[in-house]
Design an enzyme around this catalytic site. Structure first.
Site, PDB file in Angstrom:
ATOM      1  N   GLU A 125      -1.642  -0.493   2.887  1.00 42.85           N
ATOM      2  CA  GLU A 125      -0.309  -0.289   2.316  1.00 42.85           C
ATOM      3  C   GLU A 125      -0.341  -0.784   0.869  1.00 42.85           C
ATOM      4  O   GLU A 125      -0.892  -1.842   0.622  1.00 42.85           O
ATOM      5  CB  GLU A 125       0.757  -1.067   3.086  1.00 42.85           C
ATOM      6  CG  GLU A 125       2.146  -0.682   2.616  1.00 42.85           C
ATOM      7  CD  GLU A 125       3.269  -1.380   3.408  1.00 42.85           C
ATOM      8  OE1 GLU A 125       2.994  -2.260   4.240  1.00 42.85           O
ATOM      9  OE2 GLU A 125       4.431  -1.047   3.162  1.00 42.85           O
ATOM     10  N   GLU A 260       1.231  -5.111   8.897  1.00 44.92           N
ATOM     11  CA  GLU A 260       1.566  -4.665  10.256  1.00 44.92           C
ATOM     12  C   GLU A 260       0.704  -3.531  10.806  1.00 44.92           C
ATOM     13  O   GLU A 260       1.179  -2.784  11.669  1.00 44.92           O
ATOM     14  CB  GLU A 260       3.033  -4.231  10.275  1.00 44.92           C
ATOM     15  CG  GLU A 260       3.347  -2.916   9.514  1.00 44.92           C
ATOM     16  CD  GLU A 260       3.874  -3.096   8.094  1.00 44.92           C
ATOM     17  OE1 GLU A 260       3.595  -4.160   7.499  1.00 44.92           O
ATOM     18  OE2 GLU A 260       4.548  -2.190   7.567  1.00 44.92           O
ATOM     19  N   ASN A 261      -0.538  -3.355  10.357  1.00 46.32           N
ATOM     20  CA  ASN A 261      -1.379  -2.262  10.843  1.00 46.32           C
ATOM     21  C   ASN A 261      -1.263  -2.107  12.363  1.00 46.32           C
ATOM     22  O   ASN A 261      -1.270  -3.102  13.084  1.00 46.32           O
ATOM     23  CB  ASN A 261      -2.847  -2.555  10.514  1.00 46.32           C
ATOM     24  CG  ASN A 261      -3.010  -3.076   9.114  1.00 46.32           C
ATOM     25  OD1 ASN A 261      -2.667  -2.406   8.154  1.00 46.32           O
ATOM     26  ND2 ASN A 261      -3.480  -4.311   8.994  1.00 46.32           N
ATOM     27  N   HIS A 293       7.868 -10.855  12.213  1.00 46.09           N
ATOM     28  CA  HIS A 293       8.100  -9.735  11.306  1.00 46.09           C
ATOM     29  C   HIS A 293       7.051  -8.641  11.524  1.00 46.09           C
ATOM     30  O   HIS A 293       7.388  -7.465  11.712  1.00 46.09           O
ATOM     31  CB  HIS A 293       8.066 -10.249   9.860  1.00 46.09           C
ATOM     32  CG  HIS A 293       8.271  -9.193   8.828  1.00 46.09           C
ATOM     33  ND1 HIS A 293       9.498  -8.966   8.235  1.00 46.09           N
ATOM     34  CD2 HIS A 293       7.429  -8.281   8.281  1.00 46.09           C
ATOM     35  CE1 HIS A 293       9.389  -7.969   7.373  1.00 46.09           C
ATOM     36  NE2 HIS A 293       8.141  -7.535   7.380  1.00 46.09           N
ATOM     37  N   GLU A 294       5.795  -9.019  11.502  1.00 42.16           N
ATOM     38  CA  GLU A 294       4.739  -8.001  11.641  1.00 42.16           C
ATOM     39  C   GLU A 294       4.794  -7.362  13.023  1.00 42.16           C
ATOM     40  O   GLU A 294       4.607  -6.155  13.161  1.00 42.16           O
ATOM     41  CB  GLU A 294       3.355  -8.598  11.376  1.00 42.16           C
ATOM     42  CG  GLU A 294       3.194  -9.320  10.037  1.00 42.16           C
ATOM     43  CD  GLU A 294       3.676  -8.545   8.820  1.00 42.16           C
ATOM     44  OE1 GLU A 294       3.626  -7.299   8.844  1.00 42.16           O
ATOM     45  OE2 GLU A 294       4.126  -9.182   7.847  1.00 42.16           O
ATOM     46  N   GLU A 316      11.429  -2.195   5.798  1.00 46.72           N
ATOM     47  CA  GLU A 316      11.372  -3.611   5.424  1.00 46.72           C
ATOM     48  C   GLU A 316      12.724  -4.309   5.578  1.00 46.72           C
ATOM     49  O   GLU A 316      12.799  -5.418   6.102  1.00 46.72           O
ATOM     50  CB  GLU A 316      10.821  -3.770   4.005  1.00 46.72           C
ATOM     51  CG  GLU A 316       9.358  -3.313   3.859  1.00 46.72           C
ATOM     52  CD  GLU A 316       8.399  -3.997   4.815  1.00 46.72           C
ATOM     53  OE1 GLU A 316       8.765  -5.008   5.447  1.00 46.72           O
ATOM     54  OE2 GLU A 316       7.254  -3.496   4.958  1.00 46.72           O
TER      55      GLU A 316
END
Ligand code: 0A1
Ligand code: ZN
Length: 857
Positions: A125, A260-261, A293-294, A316
């Site tokens: 990203e 966050e892959n 979050h991830e 986001e």
């Protein structure tokens, strides 16, 4: 490539010419020459009728071979990618095979495939995948990826589920279509901390946190946070995990916090590794929040992704909002909310008030990496919080259920997002949408009227001009208000006033006495409330408000009034404020964490922002002096009570990172820091020597340094922790952050000359150069040395790591606030940056935008 800076516009969006139905990738890993073989199963995209050439993104790749349906072709190549003419492509589905060579060990930008301490890892990203292979590197192209990794390293990871492995190879298959920015690969000599999870519907999931050998025993808190996040997302949002494994990898060299892959989150190691001896309470809270979050991105970002990068806030803003909700549920919601607002004002309000201001959904950009901002993230989250306030909890739930139902598997837009709220609640959100398109922080003025038993609040909203947006239309602002009786009882519990006009009145009838208003409870909208309340009223609310946020806010507003008067009028510290804070500090009925927050003085940069908003020019040196004087006066006012506080809170219990214990430590350390101003640091030195946790150790050291002591302790700390990079980052940052204004730049240079100043590591760079930028009076010192040293380091880092250089450069975003002498100095440094040969596009865009503020509109 660098000169051809192209502005990309939201209005120009077009779907990609082709669909990528499947992707097979093979990686033959070698540090200097990795081969990447890609097989793309392509088909013309019916959404783009007609015949089109195929244009794939690719940067810094050496093309070894290229074939269409098995026939070698020679595509046109340029700095940005490859192109194959329409005539050379079949009109039906076809297979494109490419082989490229890349050099991960030479990749210092930490974008694409790179190496960190012998381990391979990726960051794709926003547009890093194009540095790995030729591909349509845009989020609306979603595909199924199969990956084969060939390497002698023992651990080989990619997205999805493991489907096979043998000596020197492993294969992964991700059943969920995804954009390339969610691709990840890791290979290294890693150790796992593992656990098992069963989803609500019974799917067993293997959880692994992969770290370098020796770090396995510092993963327990991250794992616990992950398990709690997974359960919470099921319970609160009905979202289950969707693969057989979930991997997290910690790396030391990482530009951002984490990524966050799909099924393979990659983290900056400082947001994974924790033990009581090495991590502070703030670290624990951040690890919990970032792990959550991830993980939450798996639904908000991965299953539903963004159509284009203009929609970044779609994933986001929502994911930050979700992680805030989670942290509020795990800890004290009131304390978390206050901390969120402190951060919002420090980062986002600051951004919104300067040359880098942009809407939550920008309409154009040059370098997308420069738009991972507080506005997109934090304001994006506040906008969702407002939506929830406006439609209510039930409306929000219906809208979110509809969002997941309707858009699972999509690359969606803000229009899609707002439509689900409209459809689920019947509301028209066209005016609300301005929150996504208008930059700037609205200012809200309040007037009161009390007549014949009717109390009227009249609000006026106005938003200052921002770059490219001189005029603003009125927005929808949910204003949560409660009313208190003069005796302190609440007569009107919190209600939401929905403001939609520029000026609007709200009446309250049937009141026996003129009430005291508590406005913007819970910080129900990201606005600046401009209300000149008398100090007695603020003190009254600090003592009586039932809304914990506004209780704190009253004390904060009072502190700002007092500091502003000290800076601008040479006023003495106000006894009314000192008494009010003392009452809270010693009120054992209140949460210690809350009391600690009330003892924290407004930051110097925050004061500069406030003074600037008052139409005055902030003087960093005077603000620094006033803040110290105020702390000194508070230390005297609280007197021996501070010693008592330190003693009462020192319970010596076994360490737990719980919010409850952390709150007690925070209050104890706040008291210790104040005491150090009176006892020359005696108690702080004792606390340092007897510290049982990093929170206490670094907190006591900070108290000592702040009191002008602590040289021996600083050395002792370095002797003890010299081998631990994450801990040493704290050591660097603390000294620079607390250095006296005239010494901060020199100290930065002295520290930068040390052998352990590994400036190519983003964490280390930020802990020294970033810390100087954050030392308000040091950075803005009239000598110009602060500006100079930061600019020197930006120029040094830029050729190697433009992304981190560009992010740290935001230090300069406030320059237009200051006096002519400082403006000239800062401007000269920005111009020097712009004139540098070979400047990256990232840093160029930032410097240009910041300098544009100096041009007449
Ligand atoms: N999406 C990640 C943050 C992230 C963004 C950009 C990056 O490189 C430019 C890296 C990570 C998140 O929100 O956590
Ligand atoms: Zn995110």
């Amino acid at each position: 490539m660098l000169d051809a800076q192209k502005t990309i516009h939201l209005a120009d969006y077009q779907p990609f010419t082709h669909l990528v139905e499947r992707v097979d990738l093979t990686f033959r890993l070698a540090p200097g020459a990795t081969r990447v073989l890609a097989r793309l199963h392509l088909a013309p995209n019916p959404a783009r009728p007609g015949r089109h050439p195929l244009r794939l993104d690719g940067e810094g790749l050496r093309l070894v071979a290229c074939a269409v349906d098995g026939q070698a072709v020679a595509p046109a190549l340029d700095d940005g990618g490859l192109a194959i003419a329409a005539e050379d492509l079949p009109e039906a589905p076809f297979l494109l095979e490419t082989e490229v060579e890349i050099a991960p060990e030479a990749n210092t930008a930490l974008e694409g495939l790179y190496m960190s301490k012998g381990m391979y890892c990726t960051q794709c990203e926003a547009e890093g995948f194009r540095k790995i292979t030729y591909y349509p590197d845009r989020p609306d192209v979603m595909s199924r990826f199969k990956v084969r990794i060939e390497s002698d390293l023992p651990v080989l990871l990619s997205n999805g589920n493991p489907v096979g492995s043998g000596p020197g190879w492993a294969e992964w298959d991700d059943p969920w279509p995804k954009p390339a920015y969610l691709f990840a690969l890791v290979a290294g000599d890693l150790r796992a901390h593992s656990a098992k999870f069963a989803t609500a519907s019974g799917r067993p999931v293997d959880l692994h946190i992969w770290v370098r050998p020796g770090d396995e025993d510092r993963c327990a808190y991250a794992m616990d946070s992950l398990i709690r996040s997974m359960r919470w997302d099921e319970e609160v949002y009905g979202r289950e995990y969707d693969l057989d494994v979930f991997n997290i990898v910690a790396v030391d060299d990482f530009n951002m916090g984490a990524m966050e892959n799909k099924g393979l989150n990659i983290f900056n190691s400082r947001y994974v590794l924790a033990s009581p001896e090495t991590a502070t309470d703030d670290d624990y809270a951040r690890i919990e929040a970032i792990i959550a979050h991830e993980y939450f991105h798996n639904w908000t970002g991965n299953r539903i992704t963004c159509r284009d990068w203009f929609q970044l806030c779609l994933k986001e803003g929502l994911t930050v909002f979700r992680d805030h909700q989670f942290s509020g549920d795990m800890r004290s919601a009131a304390v978390r909310r206050i901390e969120e607002v402190v951060a919002l004002r420090a980062r986002q309000f600051r951004e919104d008030a300067g040359p880098l201001a942009h809407p939550v959904r920008p309409e154009s950009f040059v370098e997308i990496n420069n738009f991972y901002t507080a506005t997109v993230y934090e304001k994006g989250s506040e906008v969702i919080a407002m939506l929830k306030t406006l439609v209510g909890d039930q409306g929000y739930k219906r809208a979110l259920d509809l969002y997941f139902d309707r858009h699972d598997g999509d690359a969606a837009t803000i229009e899609d997002w707002l439509k689900v709220f409209e459809d689920a609640t019947g509301r028209d959100l066209s005016q609300f949408k301005l929150w996504y398109s208008q930059a700037g922080t609205p200012r809200l003025q309040v007037a009161e009227d009390w007549q014949d038993g009717v109390y009227t609040l009249t609000f006026t909203q106005a938003t200052p001009p921002t770059p490219g947006q001189p005029e603003k239309a009125p927005r929808v602002i949910p204003i949560n208000v409660g009313l208190l009786n003069p005796n302190g009882d609440e007569v009107v519990p919190t209600i939401m006033l929905e403001m939609t006009q520029e000026r609007q009145s709200f009446r309250f009838e049937g009141l026996a006495a003129r009430p005291v208003p508590s406005i913007l409870r819970g910080f129900s909208a990201p606005v600046v409330l401009e209300r000149d309340a008398p100090p007695e009223e603020r003190a009254f609310l600090l003592a009586h408000d039932t809304d914990p946020f506004n209780k704190w806010e009253a004390g904060r507003a009072l502190a700002k009034d007092v500091m502003a008067a000290m800076v601008l009028q040479d006023a003495p510290p106000s006894p009314a404020w000192l008494d009010a804070v003392a009452a809270v500090a010693f009120d054992e009925g209140l949460d210690p964490a809350f009391r600690a927050l009330c003892l924290r003085l407004p930051a110097e940069d925050d004061m500069a922002q406030t003074i600037h908003a008052m139409g005055r020019i902030p003087d960093p040196a005077r603000i620094h002096a006033a803040r110290r004087a105020l702390a000194g006066a508070l230390a005297i006012r609280l007197g021996e009570g501070l010693v008592q506080l330190c003693r009462d809170l020192d319970e010596g219990a076994e360490f737990s990172p719980s919010a409850e214990q952390a709150g007690r430590r925070a209050l104890r350390l706040a008291a210790l820091a104040l005491l150090a101003r009176r006892d020359g640091g005696k108690l702080a030195a004792e606390a340092f020597a007897g510290a049982r946790s990093m929170t206490e150790e670094i907190g006591a050291l900070a108290a000592l340094l702040d009191a002008g002591q602590g040289a021996a302790e600083l050395q002792a700390f370095a002797d003890r922790w010299g081998g631990d990079a994450n801990v040493m980052d704290k050591w660097f940052a603390l000294q620079v952050g607390l250095a006296a204004p005239g010494e901060a730049a020199d100290l930065t240079e002295r520290l930068a000359a040390r052998a352990d100043f590994d400036w190519k590591n983003p964490n280390r760079f930020r802990s020294v150069v970033g810390a100087l930028a954050a030392n308000h009076a040091g950075f803005h010192h009239l000598s110009g040395r602060g500006y100079r040293v930061v600019a020197d380091w930006l120029l040094r880092l830029d050729p190697l790591n433009p992304q981190t250089a560009a992010r740290v450069s935001t230090a300069f975003e406030t320059w237009p606030r200051y006096d002519a002498a400082r403006r000239r100095l800062a401007q000269a440094e920005l111009e020097r940056i712009l004139a540098a040969p070979g400047l990256s596009g990232d840093l160029r865009e930032m410097a240009e935008r910041m300098l544009a503020a100096g041009q007449p509109a």
